[in-house]
Design an enzyme around this catalytic site. Structure first.
Site, short mmCIF file in Angstrom:
data_model
loop_
_atom_site.label_atom_id
_atom_site.label_comp_id
_atom_site.label_asym_id
_atom_site.label_seq_id
_atom_site.Cartn_x
_atom_site.Cartn_y
_atom_site.Cartn_z
N GLU A 108 65.36 26.74 41.82
CA GLU A 108 64.10 27.49 41.83
C GLU A 108 63.08 26.78 40.95
O GLU A 108 63.43 26.11 39.98
CB GLU A 108 64.39 28.93 41.35
CG GLU A 108 63.19 29.84 41.20
CD GLU A 108 62.39 30.11 42.47
OE1 GLU A 108 62.00 29.14 43.14
OE2 GLU A 108 62.12 31.30 42.75
N ASP A 112 60.65 33.78 36.20
CA ASP A 112 59.55 34.52 35.57
C ASP A 112 60.06 35.92 35.22
O ASP A 112 60.73 36.11 34.22
CB ASP A 112 58.38 34.51 36.56
CG ASP A 112 57.10 35.11 36.01
OD1 ASP A 112 56.92 35.13 34.80
OD2 ASP A 112 56.26 35.56 36.83
N PHE A 161 49.91 30.71 33.57
CA PHE A 161 50.10 30.45 34.99
C PHE A 161 50.00 28.96 35.27
O PHE A 161 48.98 28.35 35.01
CB PHE A 161 49.11 31.24 35.84
CG PHE A 161 49.54 31.31 37.27
CD1 PHE A 161 50.48 32.24 37.67
CD2 PHE A 161 49.07 30.39 38.20
CE1 PHE A 161 50.93 32.28 39.00
CE2 PHE A 161 49.51 30.42 39.52
CZ PHE A 161 50.44 31.37 39.91
N ARG A 174 50.34 22.36 45.07
CA ARG A 174 51.77 22.04 45.03
C ARG A 174 52.00 20.54 44.89
O ARG A 174 53.02 20.09 44.38
CB ARG A 174 52.46 22.51 46.31
CG ARG A 174 52.55 24.02 46.47
CD ARG A 174 53.56 24.36 47.57
NE ARG A 174 53.43 25.72 48.06
CZ ARG A 174 54.01 26.79 47.52
NH1 ARG A 174 54.75 26.66 46.44
NH2 ARG A 174 53.85 27.99 48.04
P1 IMP Z 1 60.13 36.19 39.48
O1 IMP Z 1 60.78 37.00 40.54
O2 IMP Z 1 59.06 36.94 38.75
O3 IMP Z 1 61.07 35.52 38.54
O4 IMP Z 1 59.27 35.17 40.28
C1 IMP Z 1 59.51 33.88 40.46
C2 IMP Z 1 58.47 33.37 41.45
O5 IMP Z 1 57.14 33.73 41.06
C3 IMP Z 1 58.49 31.88 41.45
O6 IMP Z 1 59.34 31.41 42.43
C4 IMP Z 1 57.05 31.53 41.75
O7 IMP Z 1 56.85 31.51 43.14
C5 IMP Z 1 56.24 32.67 41.20
N1 IMP Z 1 55.66 32.34 39.89
C6 IMP Z 1 55.92 32.90 38.71
N2 IMP Z 1 55.21 32.35 37.72
C7 IMP Z 1 54.47 31.38 38.30
C8 IMP Z 1 53.51 30.43 37.78
O8 IMP Z 1 53.20 30.33 36.58
N3 IMP Z 1 52.96 29.59 38.69
C9 IMP Z 1 53.28 29.62 40.01
N4 IMP Z 1 54.17 30.49 40.52
C10 IMP Z 1 54.75 31.36 39.68
MG MG Z 2 58.80 30.53 44.25
#
Ligand code: IMP
Ligand code: MG
Length: 186
Positions: A108, A112, A161, A174
Site C-alpha cells: 500500500e 492513514d 497531505f 501520481r
Molecule cells: P486509510 O484507510 O485512511 O488508511 O486510507 C489509506 C488511503 O487513503 C491511501 O491508500 C490513500 O489512497 C489515501 N490517502 C491517505 N492519506 C493520503 C495522502 O496524504 N495523500 C494521498 N492519499 C492519501
Molecule cells: Mg490508496
C-alpha cells in the site's frame, strides 16, 4: 490546481530509492527459500510495488486489488461528518490469483486511518494464505482509527497531505518522482 513548482519536497527520490532497497532486502531475508505474492492496492501502490518487487530476489507473483472508500472525497480528504461506520470500504476489484497457502505481501502507498488495510486484511485472510504481511511506503500514525501496524514501513510522516510516487490528489501528481506536500486550501 497547483503547479509542480509550488509543491514542497518531503522525501526526495534518492531517499525513496534507498529505503525501498532496504525494504526489499528485508523481505528477501524474511522469506528466504519461499515464494511470495505481492498484492498492490490500486492505484496508489503501483509505483511502489514495481520498485519494491525489483529489490526482492525471490520467486514472486504480482496481483492487484481495488477499493473505494465511503466517507472520503475524490481528493482523498475525509468528508464532513466523518466515516460511514458500517460499510466504509468497498471492494472494486478482487485478486486474480489463488492465495490459499501462499505468502502474501499486501503493498500500500500509505497507512492513514487504517480503515482500508483493516478491511483488506480481512478480505485476504478469507483466502486462507500461509502468511500475510503488510508493506506500506508511508505511515501517518497520528491519524489512525483502527489499531493496525504495517510489517514493513518506508517512512513515518506527520499529518500532511502528500502526493507523488503513486500518491494522488484527485488523480493527479501520481507521476512525480519525489514525495511532496500539497499546500492546503485547494
Ligand atoms: P486509510 O484507510 O485512511 O488508511 O486510507 C489509506 C488511503 O487513503 C491511501 O491508500 C490513500 O489512497 C489515501 N490517502 C491517505 N492519506 C493520503 C495522502 O496524504 N495523500 C494521498 N492519499 C492519501
Ligand atoms: Mg490508496
Amino acid at each position: 490546481m497547483f503547479a509542480v513548482s509550488e509543491l514542497r519536497v518531503l522525501i526526495p527520490r534518492d531517499k525513496i530509492a534507498q529505503r525501498v532497497a532496504e525494504m526489499g532486502a528485508e523481505i528477501t531475508r524474511d522469506f528466504q527459500g519461499e515464494s511470495i505474492i505481492f498484492v498492490g492496492v490500486l492505484k496508489g501502490a503501483a509505483i511502489f510495488l514495481s520498485d519494491l518487487a525489483r529489490k526482492v530476489t525471490l520467486d514472486a507473483t504480482f496481483d492487484f486489488i481495488g477499493v473505494s472508500s465511503y466517507g472520503r472525497s475524490s481528493n482523498n480528504q475525509e468528508l464532513k461528518g466523518g466515516w460511514d461506520s458500517t460499510g466504509e470500504v468497498r471492494l472494486t476489484k478482487d485478486v486474480d490469483n489463488a492465495m490459499v497457502k501462499r505468502n502474501v505481501i499486501l503493498v500500500e502507498d500509505i497507512l492513514d486511518t487504517g480503515l482500508t488495510l483493516t478491511y483488506l486484511q480481512r478480505v485476504i485472510l478469507a483466502h486462507q494464505p500461509k502468511t500475510l504481511k503488510i508493506a506500506a511506503l508511508l505511515d501517518k500514525p497520528s491519524r489512525r482509527k483502527k489499531p493496525i501496524k504495517a510489517d514493513y514501513v518506508g517512512f513515518t510522516i506527520p499529518d500532511e497531505f502528500v502526493v507523488g510516487y503513486g500518491l494522488d490528489h484527485a488523480e493527479r501528481y501520481r507521476n512525480l518522482p519525489d514525495i511532496c506536500v500539497l499546500p492546503s486550501g485547494e
